[in-house]
Write a protein that holds these residues in place. Sequence first.
Motif, PDB file in Angstrom:
ATOM      1  N   LEU A  15      42.454  -0.770  42.201  1.00  0.00           N
ATOM      2  CA  LEU A  15      42.347  -0.240  43.567  1.00  0.00           C
ATOM      3  C   LEU A  15      43.345   0.898  43.782  1.00  0.00           C
ATOM      4  O   LEU A  15      43.060   1.881  44.466  1.00  0.00           O
ATOM      5  CB  LEU A  15      42.550  -1.359  44.599  1.00  0.00           C
ATOM      6  CG  LEU A  15      41.429  -2.410  44.622  1.00  0.00           C
ATOM      7  CD1 LEU A  15      41.771  -3.558  45.563  1.00  0.00           C
ATOM      8  CD2 LEU A  15      40.077  -1.802  45.021  1.00  0.00           C
ATOM      9  N   LYS A  16      44.526   0.775  43.173  1.00  0.00           N
ATOM     10  CA  LYS A  16      45.528   1.854  43.300  1.00  0.00           C
ATOM     11  C   LYS A  16      45.014   3.130  42.648  1.00  0.00           C
ATOM     12  O   LYS A  16      45.307   4.224  43.100  1.00  0.00           O
ATOM     13  CB  LYS A  16      46.841   1.438  42.632  1.00  0.00           C
ATOM     14  CG  LYS A  16      47.723   0.562  43.511  1.00  0.00           C
ATOM     15  CD  LYS A  16      49.003   0.230  42.742  1.00  0.00           C
ATOM     16  CE  LYS A  16      50.006  -0.475  43.620  1.00  0.00           C
ATOM     17  NZ  LYS A  16      51.154  -0.952  42.817  1.00  0.00           N
ATOM     18  N   LYS A  17      44.272   2.971  41.553  1.00  0.00           N
ATOM     19  CA  LYS A  17      43.715   4.135  40.863  1.00  0.00           C
ATOM     20  C   LYS A  17      42.647   4.796  41.723  1.00  0.00           C
ATOM     21  O   LYS A  17      42.551   6.023  41.807  1.00  0.00           O
ATOM     22  CB  LYS A  17      43.074   3.691  39.545  1.00  0.00           C
ATOM     23  CG  LYS A  17      43.865   4.115  38.349  1.00  0.00           C
ATOM     24  CD  LYS A  17      42.993   3.947  37.134  1.00  0.00           C
ATOM     25  CE  LYS A  17      43.836   4.112  35.889  1.00  0.00           C
ATOM     26  NZ  LYS A  17      43.203   3.488  34.756  1.00  0.00           N
ATOM     27  N   ILE A  18      41.816   3.964  42.345  1.00  0.00           N
ATOM     28  CA  ILE A  18      40.723   4.485  43.168  1.00  0.00           C
ATOM     29  C   ILE A  18      41.282   5.213  44.380  1.00  0.00           C
ATOM     30  O   ILE A  18      40.807   6.275  44.766  1.00  0.00           O
ATOM     31  CB  ILE A  18      39.805   3.321  43.634  1.00  0.00           C
ATOM     32  CG1 ILE A  18      39.081   2.717  42.441  1.00  0.00           C
ATOM     33  CG2 ILE A  18      38.813   3.788  44.700  1.00  0.00           C
ATOM     34  CD1 ILE A  18      38.381   1.406  42.719  1.00  0.00           C
ATOM     35  N   LYS A  19      42.310   4.650  44.985  1.00  0.00           N
ATOM     36  CA  LYS A  19      42.870   5.245  46.213  1.00  0.00           C
ATOM     37  C   LYS A  19      44.388   5.208  46.092  1.00  0.00           C
ATOM     38  O   LYS A  19      45.053   4.268  46.552  1.00  0.00           O
ATOM     39  CB  LYS A  19      42.366   4.424  47.417  1.00  0.00           C
ATOM     40  CG  LYS A  19      42.704   5.013  48.743  1.00  0.00           C
ATOM     41  CD  LYS A  19      41.473   5.558  49.448  1.00  0.00           C
ATOM     42  CE  LYS A  19      41.786   6.013  50.859  1.00  0.00           C
ATOM     43  NZ  LYS A  19      42.309   7.364  50.952  1.00  0.00           N
ATOM     44  N   ASP A  26      46.730   6.478  47.604  1.00  0.00           N
ATOM     45  CA  ASP A  26      47.575   6.337  48.803  1.00  0.00           C
ATOM     46  C   ASP A  26      47.392   4.985  49.498  1.00  0.00           C
ATOM     47  O   ASP A  26      47.838   4.793  50.625  1.00  0.00           O
ATOM     48  CB  ASP A  26      47.297   7.481  49.791  1.00  0.00           C
ATOM     49  CG  ASP A  26      45.853   7.462  50.312  1.00  0.00           C
ATOM     50  OD1 ASP A  26      45.004   6.784  49.685  1.00  0.00           O
ATOM     51  OD2 ASP A  26      45.574   8.123  51.331  1.00  0.00           O
ATOM     52  N   CYS A  27      46.755   4.036  48.804  1.00  0.00           N
ATOM     53  CA  CYS A  27      46.580   2.720  49.437  1.00  0.00           C
ATOM     54  C   CYS A  27      47.942   2.044  49.603  1.00  0.00           C
ATOM     55  O   CYS A  27      48.901   2.378  48.915  1.00  0.00           O
ATOM     56  CB  CYS A  27      45.646   1.837  48.605  1.00  0.00           C
ATOM     57  SG  CYS A  27      46.346   1.304  47.048  1.00  0.00           S
ATOM     58  N   PHE A  78      43.528   0.849  53.058  1.00  0.00           N
ATOM     59  CA  PHE A  78      42.990   2.103  52.517  1.00  0.00           C
ATOM     60  C   PHE A  78      43.010   3.138  53.641  1.00  0.00           C
ATOM     61  O   PHE A  78      42.106   3.135  54.493  1.00  0.00           O
ATOM     62  CB  PHE A  78      41.545   1.923  52.041  1.00  0.00           C
ATOM     63  CG  PHE A  78      41.381   0.947  50.906  1.00  0.00           C
ATOM     64  CD1 PHE A  78      41.870   1.235  49.641  1.00  0.00           C
ATOM     65  CD2 PHE A  78      40.724  -0.258  51.105  1.00  0.00           C
ATOM     66  CE1 PHE A  78      41.704   0.338  48.591  1.00  0.00           C
ATOM     67  CE2 PHE A  78      40.551  -1.159  50.068  1.00  0.00           C
ATOM     68  CZ  PHE A  78      41.048  -0.860  48.805  1.00  0.00           C
ATOM     69  N   PRO A  79      44.036   4.012  53.680  1.00  0.00           N
ATOM     70  CA  PRO A  79      44.118   4.964  54.783  1.00  0.00           C
ATOM     71  C   PRO A  79      42.833   5.784  54.911  1.00  0.00           C
ATOM     72  O   PRO A  79      42.287   6.280  53.916  1.00  0.00           O
ATOM     73  CB  PRO A  79      45.310   5.855  54.397  1.00  0.00           C
ATOM     74  CG  PRO A  79      46.130   4.993  53.495  1.00  0.00           C
ATOM     75  CD  PRO A  79      45.154   4.151  52.732  1.00  0.00           C
TER      76      PRO A  79
END
Length: 516
Positions: A289-293, A295-296, A316-317
């Motif tokens: 999830l960190k890779k996908i977003k 700035d999460c 998820f901003p």
Amino acid sequence: MEIKYFEFLKYLIRFNRQVYLDHNATTPVSDHVRKKMEKALKDQYGNPSSFYGIGRKSAELVEQARKHVAQAIQADPSEVIFTACATESNNAVLKSVSTHFYPKKKKIVSTPIEHPSVMNTLAYLETQGVIVEYCPVDDKGRIRLAELEKQVDDDTFLVCCMAANNETGVIQDLKAVTNIARQHGALVLTDCVQALGKIPIDLHAWDVDYASFSAHKLYGPKGIGALYMKQGSPFTPFLHGGHQESGLRAGTESLHNIVGFGAACQEVDKLLAHGKQIRALKRQLTQRLKKIKPDCVINSPEIEAESLPNTLSITFPGVENAGLMGMLDYRGIAVSAGSACSTGEDTPSHVLKAIGLSDSAARETIRISLGHDTAARDIQYMTQVVRDYIEGRISFVDMLAPAQLNENILFDEKTYILDVRPPDDRKKFRGLPNAHEVRSLHVEQYLKQLPRDKRILVYCPGGGLSVMISYYLKAKGFKRVTNLRGGLDGWRKRRSDLYEKYAGQNVTVLEPDKIN
Ligand code: PLP
């Protein structure tokens, strides 16, 4: 020809693939538990209070289950009573201890991230004169012990602090909490609902006076809870009646549920051993999830010893959780929101607010809670759907914030307003003007008359059911579908001026399509 009833209901449960990632809400009943319960239901109908053979056998099963629960929490069986749920356990302790001490001592100190069964009971007790103070928590939900030291004083009769939080998974330092309480002679209640089966529990070592548990969070049945009460702790029964549970909780025992709870507790060691694998999956999930977003924001403590192995709260901003959850649900994936929008309230979660999230960040937050049936491929599938959604690769339903629903939209000729509220909400509140009412769980019966050349604006009381219906309409080929986030409830609060002026005007009740 007969109308195809229940098509939408079938759609709701139709998903090609089911990935359940909401184990903090509840868990499936394990095979071991189910078998024991089935046997109890089939063979053991005797009332545990009856003196003859089959009654005595039932009583024996209750005591066996009590032993299993006690073993799982490192307590003595005499310290465990069965209740209908953890909500009852929390209510019983908070009210009974208050009755015992108030007004000689007046204060309870708790945290702002407790479960509603504690928060709402505390709010009630305040109306009865009890002083309730909430000790602040940090950005991960950890109780600020220095503040707790200042708040707990000789007027404090109870400190109430959960062992682990259901939304962020933060684990509290209970021994430290108890030490502070003891310095002032205060008792301690801890809600262990999310902790049992996920982290080792040792109530004697933690030195707490009361603890609450619920079977359905550890692969047991719903509707059965337990209350641990250290020997000699004050307690006034919540329910009066028969002499069951040593006179502390009246009512014929729910035998099959008690047997189920005991059986679930027999598996606690196995659950704890499997925790390592679950934590490894959570690590994988977090990394993806960190890779996908990038700035999460991870709201769960990243120090592993401070967080439940299965729980991830993530923001998820810029991504509204209602839309994301709707898409995940559409793809058969169950997660929950940081906010209670799906239950008809448009209020962001009190837990997320207490750890410092703004209202909008709380609405961009989801909670993923893994379980013992979660596999690596489930994580891959879930993260793939999140990636597609966030990167805009799948068509999704538009979301309209309640504050944005203005006269231009309400009276726009190209917008068709669809009211999918249940009848009781329609009785309570006037709806959007120019709306078309349908029976919400039978939308399939109205498809022919819904216009395909207009934008369809779907709304329900809280914005949850309408998301599902919006995706259903998308699946049925409607191109422009918008969901009112927060539902009528949100709009009434945000735009009370428009609500007062226009609600209930020009509403049409649609008849189901004629099928020929
Ligand atoms: N406490 C916590 C932390 C919970 O997560 C829950 C359930 O969601 C409860 C209490 C209430 O448990 P029950 O459903 O048994 O009333």
